[in-house]
Scaffold this active site. Structure first.
Site: not given
Length: 429
Positions: A11-12, A136, A190, A205
């Site tokens: 639940f970030g 996207i 980060e 990806k």
């Protein structure tokens, strides 16, 4: 209207985005899916943690068994990220006959075969649109809209953090470290930015997109990778002088049944649409043999864009669409397309040297380039009162091998201090 219960693991940022979309767009989702979606459980590390949104503690749990053993939960949305724990939770959920939606590019890139095989055996659906480009819908485009095409190439800006950093360096004239710090302060990067700035995120990806597009299994370790740490303000300025903009591109091309797969900083013409993709936005260009070139553009990260892709997958499962083609379904004959070695790849190159301001240095370097079949399009040398000056070249298309051979010899010249930068150029021809 029938109700379906789902569970969210994690639940970030994205998890809260999914929650918001399900609540705010409840009527539209019910209309399009013919179901009322109830979030029955949310797996969190700390139930008592203070959260920015109001949520009943009754649906929070820190025990995955509360979800796996609940037969009323039909869909599990994995948003934990990372490797082992997320993978094992998805496997357990599928074996409990629950459909899976995930945004986990790392797990998909590493263990797609295993996960899709289990999904097939358990007769559950496994959707992963949010794993590649946030909002996207690239996976759906490849699997559905472009199925009549033989995809020839994919070129994309698919990491929002690096695109933000390079945009700030280009538009505001700041250095890498300052741009990175600003990205971290805004939450785009980060505390440890390695995965983004060193290109690993884009590699994962690209492996997913290339596997689907070219019908072959891709080991992400076989993809050539460079990050953006070495890009300097001077490179940005020289790129502008030559009419280019620097972007981190993920590139996949197929030619004569061989694949070219690479992620690295790239000079692209400043008048090309992709050069104007700034901030944390992503863009992906796909070339098909029937449709020609398409470009998809949008936010590649963030709570609501990524949450949109996640909820879209949930709705697709509820509509009981035909299972989209996945990496495990490619035929055995096409599973092992050869990937070019980096030295075989061809491109135009931007090369910047640091040289002594001496007569003959340009002629000496040009001679070595010529001896190695590297042709120069243009060059520039800044006038300086200092003894050491930058010397920058743009080459015609050449093999990586010839470029490397040239530079090994050029480095040994008496008046050449060092090779500062080597950046490939994508002209989109």
């Amino acid at each position: 209207m029938e109700k379906v219960k789902i569970a969210i693991l994690g639940f970030g940022n994205v998890g809260t985005g999914v929650w918001k979309i399900l609540k705010e767009n409840k009527k539209e989702i019910m209309k399009r899916s013919n179901y009322e979606i109830e979030v029955a459980k949310i797996l969190v590390k700390d139930i008592n943690k203070k959260r920015d949104i109001a949520i009943s503690k009754e649906i929070l749990t820190d025990n995955i068994d509360d979800i796996i053993n609940d037969e009323s939960i039909k869909i599990v949305v994995e948003l934990i990220g990372g490797r082992g724990e997320a993978k094992q939770y998805m496997i357990r959920a599928m074996k409990a006959k629950k459909h899976i939606v995930t945004a986990n590019k790392l797990v998909i890139a590493n263990w797609s075969d295993e996960l899709f095989k289990i999904a097939e055996e358990e007769k559950v659906l496994f959707y992963y649109e949010a794993s590649v480009a946030g909002g996207i819908p690239i996976i759906r485009e490849i699997n559905e809209s472009l199925t009549a095409n033989r995809i020839q190439q994919i070129i994309g800006i698919i990491n929002g953090t690096t695109n933000y950093i390079l945009s700030k360096m280009t538009n505001d004239g700041i250095g890498f470290e300052e741009a990175l710090k600003e990205a971290q302060e805004k939450g785009y990067a980060e505390a440890d930015p390695t995965s983004d700035v060193d290109g690993y995120d884009a590699v994962y990806k690209l492996a997913i997109m290339a596997s689907l597009s070219f019908g072959t299994k891709i080991n992400h370790d076989a993809i050539y990778r460079e990050g953006i740490r070495s890009i300097s303000s001077l490179d940005i300025e020289y790129a502008k002088k030559f009419g280019y903009t620097i972007k981190l591109l993920a590139i996949a091309k197929e030619e004569n049944s061989k694949l070219e797969l690479r992620v690295h900083p790239t000079l692209i013409p400043s008048n090309h649409p992709m050069a104007n993709v700034n901030d944390v936005f992503n863009a992906i260009m796909i070339k098909g043999n029937a449709v020609g070139e398409l470009m998809l553009y949008g936010r590649g990260a963030g709570d609501l864009p990524t949450g949109s892709a996640v909820v879209g997958d949930i709705i697709s499962i509820l509509r009981n669409n035909v299972k989209p083609a996945d990496i495990s379904e490619v035929s055995e004959e096409s599973n092992f397309k050869e990937i070019k070695k980096p030295e075989e790849n061809e491109a135009e190159f931007y090369i910047r040297l640091n040289v002594k301001d001496r007569a003959g240095v340009l002629g000496d370097t040009a001679k070595i380039f010529g001896e190695n079949n590297v042709s120069i399009i243009s060059m520039t040398q800044d006038v300086s009162r200092e003894d050491d000056v930058p010397l920058a070249f743009i080459t015609h298309k050449s093999t990586e091998k010839n470029i490397r051979n040239s530079l090994e010899k050029i480095k040994s010249l008496e008046n050449v201090n060092r090779v500062e930068s080597i950046i490939r150029i994508e002209s989109f021809n």
